[in-house]
Design a protein around this motif. Structure first.
Motif, short mmCIF file in Angstrom:
data_model
loop_
_atom_site.label_atom_id
_atom_site.label_comp_id
_atom_site.label_asym_id
_atom_site.label_seq_id
_atom_site.Cartn_x
_atom_site.Cartn_y
_atom_site.Cartn_z
N PHE A 222 0.90 -1.34 0.07
CA PHE A 222 -0.28 0.17 0.04
C PHE A 222 0.84 1.49 -0.07
CE2 PHE A 222 -2.59 -3.21 1.79
CZ PHE A 222 -3.62 -3.12 1.58
N PRO A 223 0.20 2.32 -0.58
CA PRO A 223 1.06 3.73 -0.30
C PRO A 223 1.21 3.86 1.36
CG PRO A 223 -1.10 4.13 -0.88
CD PRO A 223 -1.07 2.56 -1.06
N GLU A 224 2.23 4.44 1.62
CA GLU A 224 2.63 4.70 3.00
C GLU A 224 1.51 5.93 3.66
OE1 GLU A 224 6.62 6.28 3.54
OE2 GLU A 224 7.60 4.09 3.53
N SER A 225 0.99 6.60 2.82
CA SER A 225 0.08 7.39 3.13
C SER A 225 -1.50 6.64 3.58
CB SER A 225 -0.54 8.41 2.06
OG SER A 225 -1.25 7.65 1.00
N ASN A 226 -1.42 5.42 3.37
CA ASN A 226 -2.76 4.46 3.46
C ASN A 226 -3.90 5.08 2.95
OD1 ASN A 226 -1.80 2.23 4.95
ND2 ASN A 226 -1.77 3.42 7.11
N SER A 227 -3.89 5.72 1.82
CA SER A 227 -4.85 6.47 1.18
C SER A 227 -4.86 6.24 -0.41
CB SER A 227 -4.95 8.07 1.52
OG SER A 227 -5.91 8.71 0.78
N SER A 228 -5.84 5.65 -0.78
CA SER A 228 -5.89 5.64 -2.45
C SER A 228 -5.79 6.92 -3.06
CB SER A 228 -7.26 4.80 -2.85
OG SER A 228 -8.13 5.34 -2.42
N GLN A 229 -6.18 8.09 -2.46
CA GLN A 229 -6.15 9.25 -3.09
C GLN A 229 -4.69 9.83 -3.54
OE1 GLN A 229 -9.19 10.96 -3.58
NE2 GLN A 229 -8.06 12.27 -4.85
N THR A 230 -3.66 9.24 -2.59
CA THR A 230 -2.24 9.62 -3.28
C THR A 230 -2.20 8.72 -4.53
OG1 THR A 230 -1.72 9.26 -0.66
CG2 THR A 230 0.08 8.94 -2.56
N ILE A 231 -2.61 7.68 -4.77
CA ILE A 231 -2.35 7.13 -6.15
C ILE A 231 -3.26 8.01 -7.07
CG2 ILE A 231 -2.44 4.94 -7.62
CD1 ILE A 231 -0.55 4.95 -4.98
N ILE A 232 -4.31 8.34 -6.98
CA ILE A 232 -5.25 9.00 -7.63
C ILE A 232 -4.57 10.39 -8.08
CG2 ILE A 232 -7.46 10.26 -7.98
CD1 ILE A 232 -8.61 7.97 -6.34
N ASP A 233 -4.14 11.13 -7.21
CA ASP A 233 -3.36 12.54 -7.26
C ASP A 233 -2.14 12.22 -8.38
OD1 ASP A 233 -5.43 13.40 -5.86
OD2 ASP A 233 -4.20 13.88 -4.00
N CYS A 234 -1.45 11.29 -7.71
CA CYS A 234 -0.32 10.90 -8.60
C CYS A 234 -0.46 10.89 -10.22
CB CYS A 234 0.39 9.51 -8.05
SG CYS A 234 1.74 9.02 -9.25
N PHE A 235 -1.59 9.84 -10.55
CA PHE A 235 -1.97 9.64 -11.85
C PHE A 235 -2.32 10.97 -12.58
CE2 PHE A 235 -3.00 4.75 -11.30
CZ PHE A 235 -1.26 4.37 -11.40
N VAL A 236 -3.33 11.58 -11.89
CA VAL A 236 -3.97 12.74 -12.40
C VAL A 236 -2.78 13.88 -12.75
CG1 VAL A 236 -5.62 14.87 -12.01
CG2 VAL A 236 -6.25 12.36 -11.66
N ASP A 237 -1.95 14.02 -11.87
CA ASP A 237 -0.82 15.04 -11.99
C ASP A 237 0.12 14.70 -12.92
OD1 ASP A 237 -2.01 16.48 -10.06
OD2 ASP A 237 -0.86 16.02 -8.28
N SER A 238 0.46 13.26 -12.87
CA SER A 238 1.46 12.92 -13.78
C SER A 238 1.01 13.00 -15.29
CB SER A 238 2.14 11.42 -13.80
OG SER A 238 2.47 11.40 -12.38
N ALA A 239 -0.35 12.63 -15.55
CA ALA A 239 -0.92 12.75 -16.78
C ALA A 239 -0.98 14.14 -17.21
CB ALA A 239 -2.33 11.96 -16.69
#
Length: 406
Positions: A108-125
């Motif tokens: 899991f992300p160390e943040s324990n939040s799926s929003q971390t992954i979502i933000d990463c994808f949206v920002d990277s895109a």
């Protein structure tokens, strides 16, 4: 390469975004557009892992990793040698996201939040120049002499290259059939068993750490944690079994027999432990305390009473027949399942585009050049624990690499 080459990706989920980011970063000359049918992207990522996003599983051997895929294990072996768990970890680290390994090897992300992954994808895109269009519900896909035409409710798009990463969507599968592909009939995978039985009544929330579960007279079997719920049986052991037997259970209309060894121990060993308990504590009441630490007091009491042992009986009072009945409850509890329940908000299907029609060096169609697939749209599904996401990352990376190199 043609600087204006257009790439359309159908599906604003994990595989779609991962592919878009990788191909746009590898080849900035590509014009990459994601078409998402709803008003929000990455909604399955949001609810995955209880809202924490189970990114992958800490298995680093391709030959071992493929064994977690009831469908697709042969086809994934080669791709996993190119991109698998370690590559996934490195990819996210390069984006500034650290992953952690939990006791059961899920990551899991160390943040324990799926929003971390979502933000990463949206920002990277966004940084890579990917265009994301919402509310673009695809209605028709047509293969042209060169490229593809994609019609939504509001607009028509033309692409040189098409990547379908729409997940388990029946409507899109029908369009893929229209392109000449075979669709293996989808059935649910990763579900819990609906069981109404006196042994399970009134004790929801009780779990055991390592049970052995089998169905249909041992045709399918799994081991792992088991959880008693209001509607029956759940937990990793059940979800694994549901995936392994997904196609067969669909044929049975989800009416089947289940056998549980609550201790995952040989019957003879369990009986011997019960005999030792009887010898060691003859004056103690059988009902009051479980002689196996894995079995909670409430579940133990249910098993004792179901073995025709009275509440007042001490260990010295029980007959060999009662002892054997208790052993049977512990080692071979039998239930009838009459249905299934989807696991939380997560939904995985067995079925999709026939794997024989895919070039797995590129995740490209063998029928149409320039048509690619990634994720659950293919007839690939993994057990619970991050395996379905790893399939998405690997397929998306392979397709993105092939597209970027064209």
């Amino acid at each position: 390469m043609n600087k204006s080459k257009e790439v359309i990706i159908i599906g604003g989920g994990a595989a779609g975004f991962f592919a878009a980011i990788n191909m746009a970063e590898a080849n900035p000359e590509l014009k990459v557009t994601i078409l998402e049918k709803s008003g929000k992207v990455l909604q399955k990522v949001k609810v995955s892992g209880g809202g924490r996003c189970n990114v992958t599983h800490a298995c680093f051997d391709p030959k071992e990793l493929v064994e977690y895929y009831p469908r697709g294990h042969k086809e994934l072996l080669g791709p996993f040698h190119r991109f698998m768990t370690g590559d996934t970890i490195e990819w996210f680290e390069q984006k500034g996201i650290q992953l952690k390994i939990e006791e059961d090897m899920r990551m899991f992300p160390e943040s324990n939040s799926s929003q971390t992954i979502i933000d990463c994808f949206v920002d990277s895109a966004e940084k890579a120049g990917v265009t994301v269009l919402l509310n673009q519900n695809v209605q028709q896909i047509t293969a042209l002499e060169e490229g593809f035409s994609i019609e939504t409710k509001t607009k028509r798009f033309r692409s040189d290259i098409l990547l379908i990463a729409s997940g388990g969507t029946t409507r899109i599968w029908e369009m893929i059939k229209g392109l000449g592909h075979t669709i293996v009939t989808p059935v649910p995978s990763l579900f819990t068993f609906n069981i109404k039985d006196p042994l399970l009544d009134e004790i929801p929330g009780i779990s055991v750490p390592d049970a052995q579960i089998s169905i249909e007279h041992g045709r399918f079997e799994s081991t792992g944690p088991l959880l008693i719920t209001h509607w029956g049986l759940s937990g990793p052991g059940i979800l694994k079994l549901s995936s392994l037997a997904a196609i067969e259970l669909a044929k049975l209309n989800y009416h089947f027999s289940v056998e549980v060894n609550w201790l995952n121990l040989p019957q003879e060993e369990i009986l011997e432990s019960l005999k030792k308990q009887k010898s060691k504590n003859p004056k103690k009441n059988v009902l009051l305390k479980s002689c196996f630490e894995q079995i909670s007091k409430r579940l133990w009491a249910k098993m004792v009473l179901s073995s025709n042992i009275k509440e007042t009986q001490n260990w010295s009072d029980i007959s060999n027949k009662q002892l054997e009945a208790l052993c049977e409850q512990l080692s071979k509890s039998r239930f009838k399942s009459h249905g299934k329940t989807t696991f939380k908000e997560e939904f995985v299907t067995a079925g999709g585009v026939d794997l024989k029609e895919i070039n797995f060096k590129r995740f490209e169609s063998r029928i149409h050049s320039g048509l690619f697939f990634a994720g659950e749209v293919l007839n690939i599904d993994g057990l619970t624990g991050g395996f379905n996401f790893q399939n998405a990352w690997t397929g998306a990376y392979m397709a993105a690499s092939a597209i970027a190199d064209q």
